[in-house]
Design a protein around this motif. Sequence first.
Motif, PDB file in Angstrom:
ATOM      1  N   ASP A 214     -12.422  -9.359   0.871  1.00 42.45           N
ATOM      2  CA  ASP A 214     -11.708  -9.194  -0.389  1.00 42.45           C
ATOM      3  C   ASP A 214     -10.203  -9.368  -0.255  1.00 42.45           C
ATOM      4  O   ASP A 214      -9.459  -9.184  -1.218  1.00 42.45           O
ATOM      5  CB  ASP A 214     -12.010  -7.812  -0.986  1.00 42.45           C
ATOM      6  CG  ASP A 214     -13.450  -7.703  -1.462  1.00 42.45           C
ATOM      7  OD1 ASP A 214     -14.055  -8.755  -1.733  1.00 42.45           O
ATOM      8  OD2 ASP A 214     -13.968  -6.579  -1.551  1.00 42.45           O
ATOM      9  N   GLY A 215      -9.732  -9.693   0.942  1.00 38.50           N
ATOM     10  CA  GLY A 215      -8.331 -10.035   1.129  1.00 38.50           C
ATOM     11  C   GLY A 215      -7.379  -8.858   1.144  1.00 38.50           C
ATOM     12  O   GLY A 215      -6.186  -9.022   0.861  1.00 38.50           O
ATOM     13  N   TYR A 216      -7.857  -7.663   1.494  1.00 36.39           N
ATOM     14  CA  TYR A 216      -6.971  -6.502   1.545  1.00 36.39           C
ATOM     15  C   TYR A 216      -6.173  -6.495   2.846  1.00 36.39           C
ATOM     16  O   TYR A 216      -6.698  -6.791   3.926  1.00 36.39           O
ATOM     17  CB  TYR A 216      -7.776  -5.202   1.464  1.00 36.39           C
ATOM     18  CG  TYR A 216      -8.326  -4.905   0.093  1.00 36.39           C
ATOM     19  CD1 TYR A 216      -7.535  -4.291  -0.870  1.00 36.39           C
ATOM     20  CD2 TYR A 216      -9.626  -5.252  -0.237  1.00 36.39           C
ATOM     21  CE1 TYR A 216      -8.030  -4.024  -2.130  1.00 36.39           C
ATOM     22  CE2 TYR A 216     -10.129  -4.990  -1.508  1.00 36.39           C
ATOM     23  CZ  TYR A 216      -9.323  -4.372  -2.446  1.00 36.39           C
ATOM     24  OH  TYR A 216      -9.815  -4.119  -3.693  1.00 36.39           O
TER      25      TYR A 216
ATOM     26  N   GLU B 208       5.599  -7.895  -2.784  1.00 34.99           N
ATOM     27  CA  GLU B 208       4.832  -8.098  -4.014  1.00 34.99           C
ATOM     28  C   GLU B 208       3.537  -7.291  -3.866  1.00 34.99           C
ATOM     29  O   GLU B 208       2.567  -7.740  -3.265  1.00 34.99           O
ATOM     30  CB  GLU B 208       4.511  -9.580  -4.208  1.00 34.99           C
ATOM     31  CG  GLU B 208       3.669  -9.865  -5.445  1.00 34.99           C
ATOM     32  CD  GLU B 208       3.049 -11.249  -5.411  1.00 34.99           C
ATOM     33  OE1 GLU B 208       2.071 -11.468  -6.154  1.00 34.99           O
ATOM     34  OE2 GLU B 208       3.520 -12.094  -4.635  1.00 34.99           O
ATOM     35  N   LEU B 209       3.552  -6.056  -4.363  1.00 34.55           N
ATOM     36  CA  LEU B 209       2.457  -5.123  -4.143  1.00 34.55           C
ATOM     37  C   LEU B 209       1.328  -5.334  -5.146  1.00 34.55           C
ATOM     38  O   LEU B 209       1.550  -5.370  -6.351  1.00 34.55           O
ATOM     39  CB  LEU B 209       2.968  -3.685  -4.235  1.00 34.55           C
ATOM     40  CG  LEU B 209       1.939  -2.579  -4.005  1.00 34.55           C
ATOM     41  CD1 LEU B 209       1.361  -2.665  -2.600  1.00 34.55           C
ATOM     42  CD2 LEU B 209       2.567  -1.203  -4.238  1.00 34.55           C
ATOM     43  N   ILE B 210       0.109  -5.483  -4.641  1.00 31.39           N
ATOM     44  CA  ILE B 210      -1.098  -5.542  -5.467  1.00 31.39           C
ATOM     45  C   ILE B 210      -1.912  -4.303  -5.136  1.00 31.39           C
ATOM     46  O   ILE B 210      -2.436  -4.171  -4.023  1.00 31.39           O
ATOM     47  CB  ILE B 210      -1.918  -6.822  -5.188  1.00 31.39           C
ATOM     48  CG1 ILE B 210      -1.074  -8.066  -5.413  1.00 31.39           C
ATOM     49  CG2 ILE B 210      -3.176  -6.852  -6.051  1.00 31.39           C
ATOM     50  CD1 ILE B 210      -1.751  -9.348  -4.979  1.00 31.39           C
ATOM     51  N   LEU B 211      -1.988  -3.361  -6.072  1.00 30.75           N
ATOM     52  CA  LEU B 211      -2.699  -2.109  -5.841  1.00 30.75           C
ATOM     53  C   LEU B 211      -4.005  -2.129  -6.618  1.00 30.75           C
ATOM     54  O   LEU B 211      -3.993  -2.186  -7.848  1.00 30.75           O
ATOM     55  CB  LEU B 211      -1.827  -0.910  -6.255  1.00 30.75           C
ATOM     56  CG  LEU B 211      -2.291   0.468  -5.783  1.00 30.75           C
ATOM     57  CD1 LEU B 211      -1.116   1.430  -5.755  1.00 30.75           C
ATOM     58  CD2 LEU B 211      -3.379   1.035  -6.688  1.00 30.75           C
ATOM     59  N   CYS B 212      -5.115  -2.112  -5.920  1.00 29.21           N
ATOM     60  CA  CYS B 212      -6.441  -2.100  -6.543  1.00 29.21           C
ATOM     61  C   CYS B 212      -6.999  -0.684  -6.427  1.00 29.21           C
ATOM     62  O   CYS B 212      -7.393  -0.261  -5.340  1.00 29.21           O
ATOM     63  CB  CYS B 212      -7.371  -3.101  -5.861  1.00 29.21           C
ATOM     64  SG  CYS B 212      -6.777  -4.803  -5.969  1.00 29.21           S
TER      65      CYS B 212
ATOM     66  N   GLY C 255       6.817 -10.284   0.822  1.00 33.64           N
ATOM     67  CA  GLY C 255       5.670 -11.104   0.444  1.00 33.64           C
ATOM     68  C   GLY C 255       4.549 -10.297  -0.171  1.00 33.64           C
ATOM     69  O   GLY C 255       4.676  -9.109  -0.462  1.00 33.64           O
ATOM     70  N   ARG C 256       3.419 -10.956  -0.352  1.00 32.43           N
ATOM     71  CA  ARG C 256       2.259 -10.348  -0.994  1.00 32.43           C
ATOM     72  C   ARG C 256       1.649  -9.272  -0.097  1.00 32.43           C
ATOM     73  O   ARG C 256       1.467  -9.462   1.094  1.00 32.43           O
ATOM     74  CB  ARG C 256       1.223 -11.431  -1.288  1.00 32.43           C
ATOM     75  CG  ARG C 256      -0.076 -10.953  -1.879  1.00 32.43           C
ATOM     76  CD  ARG C 256      -1.062 -12.103  -1.918  1.00 32.43           C
ATOM     77  NE  ARG C 256      -2.385 -11.638  -2.294  1.00 32.43           N
ATOM     78  CZ  ARG C 256      -3.254 -11.069  -1.463  1.00 32.43           C
ATOM     79  NH1 ARG C 256      -2.913 -10.893  -0.201  1.00 32.43           N
ATOM     80  NH2 ARG C 256      -4.439 -10.678  -1.876  1.00 32.43           N
ATOM     81  N   PHE C 257       1.305  -8.108  -0.705  1.00 30.55           N
ATOM     82  CA  PHE C 257       0.738  -6.984   0.047  1.00 30.55           C
ATOM     83  C   PHE C 257      -0.334  -6.333  -0.822  1.00 30.55           C
ATOM     84  O   PHE C 257      -0.041  -5.703  -1.827  1.00 30.55           O
ATOM     85  CB  PHE C 257       1.848  -5.986   0.396  1.00 30.55           C
ATOM     86  CG  PHE C 257       1.381  -4.807   1.203  1.00 30.55           C
ATOM     87  CD1 PHE C 257       0.657  -4.978   2.360  1.00 30.55           C
ATOM     88  CD2 PHE C 257       1.687  -3.516   0.798  1.00 30.55           C
ATOM     89  CE1 PHE C 257       0.239  -3.893   3.108  1.00 30.55           C
ATOM     90  CE2 PHE C 257       1.277  -2.422   1.540  1.00 30.55           C
ATOM     91  CZ  PHE C 257       0.554  -2.610   2.705  1.00 30.55           C
ATOM     92  N   LYS C 258      -1.603  -6.491  -0.430  1.00 30.77           N
ATOM     93  CA  LYS C 258      -2.725  -6.008  -1.233  1.00 30.77           C
ATOM     94  C   LYS C 258      -3.305  -4.732  -0.619  1.00 30.77           C
ATOM     95  O   LYS C 258      -3.717  -4.731   0.539  1.00 30.77           O
ATOM     96  CB  LYS C 258      -3.812  -7.083  -1.342  1.00 30.77           C
ATOM     97  CG  LYS C 258      -4.963  -6.704  -2.277  1.00 30.77           C
ATOM     98  CD  LYS C 258      -5.965  -7.842  -2.408  1.00 30.77           C
ATOM     99  CE  LYS C 258      -7.103  -7.490  -3.345  1.00 30.77           C
ATOM    100  NZ  LYS C 258      -8.105  -8.579  -3.465  1.00 30.77           N
ATOM    101  N   VAL C 259      -3.333  -3.672  -1.432  1.00 27.63           N
ATOM    102  CA  VAL C 259      -3.788  -2.358  -0.979  1.00 27.63           C
ATOM    103  C   VAL C 259      -4.911  -1.875  -1.886  1.00 27.63           C
ATOM    104  O   VAL C 259      -4.866  -2.063  -3.107  1.00 27.63           O
ATOM    105  CB  VAL C 259      -2.627  -1.337  -1.023  1.00 27.63           C
ATOM    106  CG1 VAL C 259      -3.107   0.027  -0.555  1.00 27.63           C
ATOM    107  CG2 VAL C 259      -1.475  -1.810  -0.168  1.00 27.63           C
ATOM    108  N   GLY C 260      -5.927  -1.237  -1.306  1.00 22.27           N
ATOM    109  CA  GLY C 260      -7.008  -0.641  -2.078  1.00 22.27           C
ATOM    110  C   GLY C 260      -7.106   0.843  -1.802  1.00 22.27           C
ATOM    111  O   GLY C 260      -6.830   1.296  -0.692  1.00 22.27           O
TER     112      GLY C 260
ATOM    113  N   SER D 236      -8.650   8.000  -8.175  1.00 26.57           N
ATOM    114  CA  SER D 236      -8.073   9.339  -8.313  1.00 26.57           C
ATOM    115  C   SER D 236      -6.858   9.508  -7.416  1.00 26.57           C
ATOM    116  O   SER D 236      -5.853  10.103  -7.818  1.00 26.57           O
ATOM    117  CB  SER D 236      -9.119  10.400  -7.983  1.00 26.57           C
ATOM    118  OG  SER D 236      -9.671  10.173  -6.697  1.00 26.57           O
ATOM    119  N   LEU D 237      -6.917   8.984  -6.198  1.00 21.22           N
ATOM    120  CA  LEU D 237      -5.783   9.095  -5.283  1.00 21.22           C
ATOM    121  C   LEU D 237      -4.601   8.291  -5.809  1.00 21.22           C
ATOM    122  O   LEU D 237      -3.455   8.755  -5.761  1.00 21.22           O
ATOM    123  CB  LEU D 237      -6.185   8.598  -3.895  1.00 21.22           C
ATOM    124  CG  LEU D 237      -5.102   8.723  -2.824  1.00 21.22           C
ATOM    125  CD1 LEU D 237      -4.906  10.173  -2.435  1.00 21.22           C
ATOM    126  CD2 LEU D 237      -5.457   7.891  -1.600  1.00 21.22           C
TER     127      LEU D 237
END
Length: 315
Positions: free
Chosen positions: A137-139, A122-126, A92-97, A101-102
């Motif tokens: 922010d839903g992380y 489903e990776l969301i990388l911010c 499923g959806r997975f949101k990471v911040g 630079s990292l």
Amino acid sequence: MDKLESMQVYVCVVDAHSFARAAEVLGLPRSTVSRVIKELESWLGIQLLQRTTRKLSVTADGRRYYEECKRLLADIATMESSFPGRSALPKGRFKVGMPQSLARHCIIPRLPEFLHQYPELELILCSSDNVEDIIQDGYDCVIRTGRIEDSTTLVARPLVNFKWAIFASPTYIDIYGKPESLDDLEKHRAVGYLNHRTGRTTDWLFTLDGGDYAIRMNETLIVDDTDAYIQAGIQGLGLIRVASYLVKPYLRCEALVSCMDELSFDLPLSLVYPQNRYLPPAVRAFYDWCRVVLSQPNHHPETPGLQKSGSGFIS
């Protein structure tokens, strides 16, 4: 009304900031998504969302309900995955911040391994240096630098420590010499890094012999991007002060030289996530993977086409 399904639809709408985008993610007609939210508001007796022609915003009650839904859905997913016969692989959806630079130097080059290992995520990388409100922010989790204390709403798990140190190009050292002391630093030139939250450049902070010192460097150039900051240092525009993981390739090819190692200090990286009764499988998997990747001494990619510093210094 299926309450669990309604919760999932509602969380998706809030995360997507749009009925239309949520409908696309869920594979449902927009009219169905709208109907589910209306039925949910009627059942609860509260307004969850405020709708205008241009904007969708969450009410105070809606925000509290959203946070509780996220917690409950995560608890259910974790509980189900713990039983034999259920796939333990996160999905499923997975949101990471994380800082830009990292992400650029450490995470993205190795990310294909993680996605291959967990193909149903489903990776969301911010990649942002200004991740402020994790829950709002839903992380699902964020990586942050510095010392992070646990709170009633957040948990911080240590990943790895990196050195935070001063670096200069050989060209700069040939012209201005190598700094030897705190007093000496005040005579040197540095590249300034603009902090958009404060509107000013960052002071250089040190702890020496039990005392704390803040030095306002003589800045020859000010930038607001980490890669630009490092490249300015390579070109001899001044001293720079960064985490060691960002400059390892440049140290190996001698485009940068470490200065005043006695003033370097460890900078911890932590994975921070909302406090839940159960640790979601995706967060656990990402934490374990990051610890391995970030602890490997040679995880940094070589920099192709790297040139040593030229004569781009300011006299």
